[in-house]
Design a protein around this motif. Sequence first.
Motif, PDB file in Angstrom:
ATOM      1  N   GLU A 223       0.818  -1.208   0.000  1.00  0.00           N
ATOM      2  CA  GLU A 223       0.000   0.000   0.000  1.00  0.00           C
ATOM      3  C   GLU A 223       0.853   1.261   0.000  1.00  0.00           C
ATOM      4  OE1 GLU A 223      -3.852   1.842   2.418  1.00  0.00           O
ATOM      5  OE2 GLU A 223      -3.189  -0.223   2.733  1.00  0.00           O
ATOM      6  N   ILE A 224       1.923   1.275   0.803  1.00  0.00           N
ATOM      7  CA  ILE A 224       2.783   2.451   0.842  1.00  0.00           C
ATOM      8  C   ILE A 224       3.485   2.646  -0.499  1.00  0.00           C
ATOM      9  CG2 ILE A 224       4.640   1.089   1.895  1.00  0.00           C
ATOM     10  CD1 ILE A 224       4.013   4.883   2.285  1.00  0.00           C
ATOM     11  N   ASP A 225       3.867   1.543  -1.173  1.00  0.00           N
ATOM     12  CA  ASP A 225       4.488   1.658  -2.496  1.00  0.00           C
ATOM     13  C   ASP A 225       3.519   2.277  -3.499  1.00  0.00           C
ATOM     14  OD1 ASP A 225       6.860   0.536  -1.659  1.00  0.00           O
ATOM     15  OD2 ASP A 225       6.335  -1.500  -2.283  1.00  0.00           O
ATOM     16  N   ARG A 226       2.264   1.844  -3.447  1.00  0.00           N
ATOM     17  CA  ARG A 226       1.282   2.366  -4.398  1.00  0.00           C
ATOM     18  C   ARG A 226       0.940   3.825  -4.118  1.00  0.00           C
ATOM     19  NH1 ARG A 226      -3.092  -2.302  -6.029  1.00  0.00           N
ATOM     20  NH2 ARG A 226      -1.574  -3.795  -6.856  1.00  0.00           N
ATOM     21  N   LEU A 227       0.859   4.167  -2.847  1.00  0.00           N
ATOM     22  CA  LEU A 227       0.611   5.561  -2.502  1.00  0.00           C
ATOM     23  C   LEU A 227       1.760   6.431  -2.987  1.00  0.00           C
ATOM     24  CD1 LEU A 227      -1.017   7.762  -1.026  1.00  0.00           C
ATOM     25  CD2 LEU A 227       0.217   7.137   1.072  1.00  0.00           C
ATOM     26  N   ARG A 228       2.972   5.976  -2.750  1.00  0.00           N
ATOM     27  CA  ARG A 228       4.148   6.710  -3.197  1.00  0.00           C
ATOM     28  C   ARG A 228       4.146   6.858  -4.721  1.00  0.00           C
ATOM     29  NH1 ARG A 228       7.777   3.224  -1.979  1.00  0.00           N
ATOM     30  NH2 ARG A 228       7.963   3.805   0.219  1.00  0.00           N
ATOM     31  N   GLY A 229       3.782   5.777  -5.416  1.00  0.00           N
ATOM     32  CA  GLY A 229       3.748   5.829  -6.872  1.00  0.00           C
ATOM     33  C   GLY A 229       2.706   6.810  -7.391  1.00  0.00           C
ATOM     34  N   ILE A 230       1.525   6.828  -6.769  1.00  0.00           N
ATOM     35  CA  ILE A 230       0.472   7.774  -7.171  1.00  0.00           C
ATOM     36  C   ILE A 230       0.951   9.207  -6.998  1.00  0.00           C
ATOM     37  CG2 ILE A 230      -1.789   8.693  -6.489  1.00  0.00           C
ATOM     38  CD1 ILE A 230      -2.136   6.155  -8.014  1.00  0.00           C
ATOM     39  N   ILE A 231       1.556   9.500  -5.855  1.00  0.00           N
ATOM     40  CA  ILE A 231       1.997  10.867  -5.571  1.00  0.00           C
ATOM     41  C   ILE A 231       3.123  11.274  -6.512  1.00  0.00           C
ATOM     42  CG2 ILE A 231       3.079  12.336  -3.822  1.00  0.00           C
ATOM     43  CD1 ILE A 231       1.517  10.801  -1.700  1.00  0.00           C
ATOM     44  N   ARG A 232       4.073  10.390  -6.732  1.00  0.00           N
ATOM     45  CA  ARG A 232       5.182  10.714  -7.638  1.00  0.00           C
ATOM     46  C   ARG A 232       4.692  11.006  -9.047  1.00  0.00           C
ATOM     47  NH1 ARG A 232      10.268   6.552  -6.925  1.00  0.00           N
ATOM     48  NH2 ARG A 232      10.997   7.225  -4.843  1.00  0.00           N
ATOM     49  N   GLU A 233       3.731  10.213  -9.512  1.00  0.00           N
ATOM     50  CA  GLU A 233       3.309  10.342 -10.906  1.00  0.00           C
ATOM     51  C   GLU A 233       2.376  11.520 -11.151  1.00  0.00           C
ATOM     52  OE1 GLU A 233       1.441   7.623 -14.537  1.00  0.00           O
ATOM     53  OE2 GLU A 233       1.838   6.741 -12.561  1.00  0.00           O
ATOM     54  N   PHE A 234       1.505  11.821 -10.171  1.00  0.00           N
ATOM     55  CA  PHE A 234       0.455  12.783 -10.461  1.00  0.00           C
ATOM     56  C   PHE A 234       0.562  14.100  -9.691  1.00  0.00           C
ATOM     57  CE2 PHE A 234      -1.557   8.559 -11.221  1.00  0.00           C
ATOM     58  CZ  PHE A 234      -1.620   8.664 -12.611  1.00  0.00           C
ATOM     59  N   CYS A 235       1.447  14.206  -8.726  1.00  0.00           N
ATOM     60  CA  CYS A 235       1.644  15.501  -8.060  1.00  0.00           C
ATOM     61  C   CYS A 235       2.703  16.292  -8.811  1.00  0.00           C
ATOM     62  CB  CYS A 235       2.074  15.305  -6.607  1.00  0.00           C
ATOM     63  SG  CYS A 235       0.736  14.776  -5.522  1.00  0.00           S
ATOM     64  N   GLY A 236       2.467  17.579  -8.986  1.00  0.00           N
ATOM     65  CA  GLY A 236       3.385  18.378  -9.785  1.00  0.00           C
ATOM     66  C   GLY A 236       3.953  19.592  -9.094  1.00  0.00           C
ATOM     67  N   ASN A 237       3.511  19.874  -7.878  1.00  0.00           N
ATOM     68  CA  ASN A 237       3.968  21.083  -7.191  1.00  0.00           C
ATOM     69  C   ASN A 237       4.592  20.702  -5.856  1.00  0.00           C
ATOM     70  OD1 ASN A 237       4.371  23.570  -5.986  1.00  0.00           O
ATOM     71  ND2 ASN A 237       2.404  24.413  -6.647  1.00  0.00           N
ATOM     72  N   ALA A 238       5.873  20.332  -5.909  1.00  0.00           N
ATOM     73  CA  ALA A 238       6.565  19.910  -4.689  1.00  0.00           C
ATOM     74  C   ALA A 238       6.718  21.050  -3.699  1.00  0.00           C
ATOM     75  CB  ALA A 238       7.933  19.331  -5.045  1.00  0.00           C
ATOM     76  N   SER A 239       6.890  22.256  -4.190  1.00  0.00           N
ATOM     77  CA  SER A 239       7.098  23.404  -3.305  1.00  0.00           C
ATOM     78  C   SER A 239       5.876  23.668  -2.431  1.00  0.00           C
ATOM     79  CB  SER A 239       7.435  24.654  -4.120  1.00  0.00           C
ATOM     80  OG  SER A 239       8.662  24.493  -4.797  1.00  0.00           O
ATOM     81  N   SER A 240       4.681  23.511  -3.021  1.00  0.00           N
ATOM     82  CA  SER A 240       3.450  23.710  -2.251  1.00  0.00           C
ATOM     83  C   SER A 240       3.328  22.661  -1.151  1.00  0.00           C
ATOM     84  CB  SER A 240       2.241  23.648  -3.181  1.00  0.00           C
ATOM     85  OG  SER A 240       1.044  23.803  -2.459  1.00  0.00           O
ATOM     86  N   ILE A 241       3.671  21.422  -1.480  1.00  0.00           N
ATOM     87  CA  ILE A 241       3.631  20.352  -0.471  1.00  0.00           C
ATOM     88  C   ILE A 241       4.686  20.594   0.597  1.00  0.00           C
ATOM     89  CG2 ILE A 241       3.937  17.872  -0.105  1.00  0.00           C
ATOM     90  CD1 ILE A 241       2.882  17.492  -2.985  1.00  0.00           C
ATOM     91  N   ALA A 242       5.869  21.056   0.177  1.00  0.00           N
ATOM     92  CA  ALA A 242       6.945  21.334   1.134  1.00  0.00           C
ATOM     93  C   ALA A 242       6.531  22.411   2.135  1.00  0.00           C
ATOM     94  CB  ALA A 242       8.212  21.752   0.400  1.00  0.00           C
ATOM     95  N   SER A 243       5.801  23.415   1.667  1.00  0.00           N
ATOM     96  CA  SER A 243       5.350  24.483   2.567  1.00  0.00           C
ATOM     97  C   SER A 243       4.420  23.938   3.646  1.00  0.00           C
ATOM     98  CB  SER A 243       4.631  25.573   1.768  1.00  0.00           C
ATOM     99  OG  SER A 243       5.527  26.214   0.870  1.00  0.00           O
ATOM    100  N   ILE A 244       3.569  22.995   3.257  1.00  0.00           N
ATOM    101  CA  ILE A 244       2.671  22.390   4.240  1.00  0.00           C
ATOM    102  C   ILE A 244       3.463  21.504   5.204  1.00  0.00           C
ATOM    103  CG2 ILE A 244       0.712  20.831   4.545  1.00  0.00           C
ATOM    104  CD1 ILE A 244      -0.359  21.826   1.875  1.00  0.00           C
ATOM    105  N   LEU A 245       4.440  20.780   4.691  1.00  0.00           N
ATOM    106  CA  LEU A 245       5.278  19.957   5.556  1.00  0.00           C
ATOM    107  C   LEU A 245       6.004  20.808   6.593  1.00  0.00           C
ATOM    108  CD1 LEU A 245       6.797  17.524   2.885  1.00  0.00           C
ATOM    109  CD2 LEU A 245       5.106  16.952   4.641  1.00  0.00           C
ATOM    110  N   GLU A 246       6.378  22.016   6.222  1.00  0.00           N
ATOM    111  CA  GLU A 246       7.045  22.911   7.164  1.00  0.00           C
ATOM    112  C   GLU A 246       6.136  23.276   8.340  1.00  0.00           C
ATOM    113  OE1 GLU A 246      10.079  25.184   4.020  1.00  0.00           O
ATOM    114  OE2 GLU A 246       8.216  26.150   4.661  1.00  0.00           O
TER     115      GLU A 246
END
Length: 365
Positions: A223-246
């Motif tokens: 499940e974690i592999d598939r979740l990671r694969g979905i996010i890698r393939e279809f997310c395009g704005n790493a900076s926006s996600i990084a801001s939330i992680l902060e």
Amino acid sequence: MTVDEIIEAVLLEHIGPHEGFRVNNPREINGYLAIDQFAILPIAAVSSGVSQETDLEVIDSAGGSLGTLCFSRSLGNISIAELTIWQFVAFLSDAEPTEILDSHYSFKRDYLVLEIDMLDDYLNNYILSAPIWGKFSHFPVDNLEHVTTVDKIVAVPGIKIASPYHQQTLNRYLYANNPFERFLRIYHSIELLFDYVLVKKIKALDDNIFGFSQIYSDFGRTEIDRLRGIIREFCGNASSIASILENSSRFYYDREDIFFKYSKSANPFGDSEKWEKLTECLDGSSLNASTSKQKKLISKEDLFPTMVFDLAAYWIYRIRCSIAHNRVGEFVFEDRHRNFVAEFAEPLILEIAKQVFASPNFAAL
């Protein structure tokens, strides 16, 4: 009313006979109001899955009667003359002295009206477990809702609703009544993509049987592999996600417990040195490509999006497990963690979901 207030009301003839029942012996037993052969126990919460159209008899496993569960709040503004005996004694507990002379009444609470001989047995053997066997509780349930404020709402174009099942799942998100449930609803909408994306990719192969194994290899089996694969393939704005992680820096100790002390093998930052460097970036609001390379979290700046996507995938999966699984080896959320989920975890998974469902690559499947 209290015992003294009921006695006074009887003496003043403010309480008369009701369907032949006369109030003769109001008293308190083990902290609960008792009137003649009845003990009146307030109900603090009833499951929304229970029909409250009619009162219910409560019986023991042998079929003996314990009492009557009165859904008195659902009666609305009812004529006091129409109350059953059980509802009437509940009314005497619920009402204020100034309200008993009114012709109609609206209950403030629901009640379990026990046979007085059953009170001790009920208090010893049933009262704490009522949520399990009766779907109600005598004790107040903390409201887990946590309301967040925004100054505007940004509409996101191009979001693809993959199927009617996804539409239903997203709609259920709106009806969830606390941050933990809301997080799981959004997670489920992403989880539904695991097989959806796999099937779409396989269909696109046509007769290319050699691509089948490559899809399985890329997509992963856990499940974690598939979740990671979905996010890698279809997310395009790493900076926006990084801001939330902060924003996790606001929950320093919770973050440490959930993602490091209870670390799993899939943790990309399970090593203490990496974890320290990562948290320095997060707490310094400097989770970006250049700082990550400088701290040797990545070897090249163009690997920053993958680092962020993998980190978000792991954190989201760990939060999901902490909500859904109460078992040894998992960090277990308590009610006090609702702020963490509402103010950090929910915005994180919402950002992931928006990016995935709005992705042109996803729309093209």
